[in-house]
Design a protein around this motif. Structure first.
Motif, PDB file in Angstrom:
ATOM      1  N   ARG A  86       0.661  -0.971  -0.301  1.00 47.18           N
ATOM      2  CA  ARG A  86      -0.558  -0.200   0.257  1.00 47.18           C
ATOM      3  C   ARG A  86       0.881   1.414  -0.416  1.00 47.18           C
ATOM      4  NH1 ARG A  86      -5.054   1.445   4.232  1.00 47.18           N
ATOM      5  NH2 ARG A  86      -5.437   3.326   3.512  1.00 47.18           N
ATOM      6  N   SER A  87      -0.040   2.324  -0.924  1.00 48.22           N
ATOM      7  CA  SER A  87       1.454   3.928  -0.961  1.00 48.22           C
ATOM      8  C   SER A  87       0.827   4.413  -0.909  1.00 48.22           C
ATOM      9  CB  SER A  87       2.565   3.217  -1.445  1.00 48.22           C
ATOM     10  OG  SER A  87       1.560   3.725  -3.452  1.00 48.22           O
ATOM     11  N   ARG A  88       0.651   5.734  -0.413  1.00 50.07           N
ATOM     12  CA  ARG A  88       0.486   6.894  -0.661  1.00 50.07           C
ATOM     13  C   ARG A  88       1.067   7.630  -1.226  1.00 50.07           C
ATOM     14  NH1 ARG A  88      -0.079  11.892   2.647  1.00 50.07           N
ATOM     15  NH2 ARG A  88      -2.227  13.623   2.229  1.00 50.07           N
ATOM     16  N   SER A  89       0.708   8.352  -2.045  1.00 49.63           N
ATOM     17  CA  SER A  89       1.032   9.900  -3.136  1.00 49.63           C
ATOM     18  C   SER A  89       0.717  10.959  -3.364  1.00 49.63           C
ATOM     19  CB  SER A  89       2.087   9.316  -4.116  1.00 49.63           C
ATOM     20  OG  SER A  89       2.885   7.743  -4.065  1.00 49.63           O
ATOM     21  N   VAL A  90       1.541  12.270  -2.791  1.00 50.14           N
ATOM     22  CA  VAL A  90       1.375  13.170  -3.350  1.00 50.14           C
ATOM     23  C   VAL A  90       1.707  13.855  -4.478  1.00 50.14           C
ATOM     24  CG1 VAL A  90      -0.069  15.862  -1.912  1.00 50.14           C
ATOM     25  CG2 VAL A  90       0.148  13.368  -0.917  1.00 50.14           C
ATOM     26  N   PHE A  91       1.560  14.795  -5.274  1.00 49.76           N
ATOM     27  CA  PHE A  91       1.521  15.330  -6.222  1.00 49.76           C
ATOM     28  C   PHE A  91       1.233  16.855  -6.481  1.00 49.76           C
ATOM     29  CE2 PHE A  91       1.503  11.059  -7.591  1.00 49.76           C
ATOM     30  CZ  PHE A  91       2.002  10.860  -7.946  1.00 49.76           C
ATOM     31  N   GLU A  92       2.410  17.901  -5.979  1.00 45.57           N
ATOM     32  CA  GLU A  92       1.506  18.983  -6.331  1.00 45.57           C
ATOM     33  C   GLU A  92       1.352  19.412  -7.642  1.00 45.57           C
ATOM     34  OE1 GLU A  92       1.868  21.073  -3.888  1.00 45.57           O
ATOM     35  OE2 GLU A  92       1.969  19.984  -2.346  1.00 45.57           O
ATOM     36  N   ASP A  93       0.680  20.479  -7.673  1.00 46.43           N
ATOM     37  CA  ASP A  93       0.168  20.775  -8.753  1.00 46.43           C
ATOM     38  C   ASP A  93      -0.135  20.316  -9.844  1.00 46.43           C
ATOM     39  OD1 ASP A  93       0.859  23.465  -8.429  1.00 46.43           O
ATOM     40  OD2 ASP A  93       2.924  22.800  -8.476  1.00 46.43           O
ATOM     41  N   ALA A  94      -1.040  18.766  -9.861  1.00 43.42           N
ATOM     42  CA  ALA A  94      -1.490  18.152 -10.565  1.00 43.42           C
ATOM     43  C   ALA A  94      -3.012  17.574 -10.379  1.00 43.42           C
ATOM     44  CB  ALA A  94      -0.514  17.043 -10.768  1.00 43.42           C
ATOM     45  N   THR A  95      -3.707  17.318 -11.487  1.00 42.29           N
ATOM     46  CA  THR A  95      -5.317  17.011 -11.340  1.00 42.29           C
ATOM     47  C   THR A  95      -5.456  15.567 -11.432  1.00 42.29           C
ATOM     48  OG1 THR A  95      -5.702  17.397 -13.773  1.00 42.29           O
ATOM     49  CG2 THR A  95      -5.687  19.469 -12.973  1.00 42.29           C
TER      50      THR A  95
END
Length: 337
Positions: A86-95
């Motif tokens: 399981r992973s959690r990624s957060v990309f800034e400035d992306a829809t």
């Protein structure tokens, strides 16, 4: 310009013009996509993300960040079966829409996923967006390359996207001696907009929660070691690929067939008071619950059975209560996270 069956589909950026769009197979015959990826698959994804009612123990593997991306990863070791990641990624400035298309776009994937040696769309169903794709992935010289036949579909819960992919049977494609087919494969994403860490209060970042397991036919300890050592490098490649995809989409290039199919989804709504046959709306005064629009499935209920640490899904009574309650509770808790 892409042809589907007897119709012609013209796609340019966000414009979609179609004529006589038919559900067609590689053999040219119309097919029914209902049984490829169904509601029990999204239940399975939500159930695992919820940790099987608190019974799953997650071990933290990694927590890293860059200037415009954050990443966390965990694993669960069942008594039997492959390791669940399981992973959690957060990309800034992306829809969410861009990231959704990126994960679905097999035509672009080889530019960042060097393991993908071959891909082909075997079946596509424009009515639901369901696809069956054929992948061949390159493995080290001491291993056979792996072959995947993957069914996939997307649900849309008000701009939160539930993307489900899994291994499916496909009698029309026989196994080959030099390839090892991976039959047990499941990978799902929950993609949604979240607040940026810039502190400006804008929902300009995109969060991706991934749940993945597969049986590659490699000893479990060897597979775990390989994943652990290669994980951050793979994440950085994925992130670089996503940014390259983001830049490419700013151009006037035509959308790929895979990206086009990602835009066709099944609507779901967190709405307790709505019957499954009603039209989904955006009434914010309703209490949250999860309702899925069905085509032919009139409320089949599914039970979960835990056998030796693995999860088996079996058909239960036709009351519609268990599956609806599972989706309601899991969906509400995910929405609050």
């Amino acid at each position: 310009m892409c042809c589907y069956g007897n119709g012609v589909l013209l796609v340019h950026k966000d414009d979609l013009v179609c004529g006589m769009l038919l559900s067609c197979s590689s053999s040219g015959e119309l097919e029914d996509s209902e049984d490829i990826i169904t509601e029990n698959d999204i239940e399975h994804l939500l159930h695992l993300l919820e940790g099987k009612d608190g019974q799953m123990e997650w071990q933290c593997m990694m927590e890293r960040s860059t200037s415009n991306m954050r990443y966390q990863a965990w694993r669960h070791e069942p008594k039997e079966g492959p390791t669940v990641y399981r992973s959690r990624s957060v990309f800034e400035d992306a829809t969410p829409e861009l990231v959704r298309d990126f994960f679905w776009d097999d035509e672009f994937r080889p530019k960042w996923d060097t393991m993908l040696a071959y891909f082909k769309i075997l079946e596509e169903y424009p009515h639901t967006g369901t696809m069956i794709v054929h992948w061949i992935k390159k493995f080290p010289f001491f291993c056979s390359d792996r072959e995947y036949i993957i069914g996939r579909r997307i649900w849309d819960a008000g701009k939160t996207y539930y993307c489900v992919t899994k291994g499916v049977p496909y009698p029309g494609l026989q196994k080959r001696d030099k390839l090892r087919r991976v039959d047990l494969y499941f990978s799902g994403w929950v993609i949604r907009a979240v607040e940026s860490r810039k502190g400006d209060g804008q929902m300009s970042a995109c969060e991706v929660t991934l749940l993945h397991y597969e049986d590659m036919g490699i000893p479990k300890d060897v597979a775990k070691l390989g994943v652990r050592h290669a994980m951050w490098g793979a994440v950085k490649k994925l992130h670089s690929g996503m940014r390259a995809y983001q830049n490419a989409r700013k151009s006037e290039a035509l959308l790929s067939r895979s990206a086009l199919m990602a835009r066709i989804s099944t609507k779901i709504s967190f709405d307790e008071g709505m019957d499954s046959s009603e039209t989904v709306d955006d009434d914010e005064d309703r209490s949250p619950a999860l309702d899925i629009q069905r085509h032919k499935d009139h409320g089949i209920d599914w039970k979960w059975i835990v056998v030796g640490g693995t999860v088996a899904l079996v058909c239960g009574l036709h009351s519609g209560a268990i599956g609806k309650a599972l989706l309601l509770g899991a969906g509400q808790r995910l929405a609050r996270k």
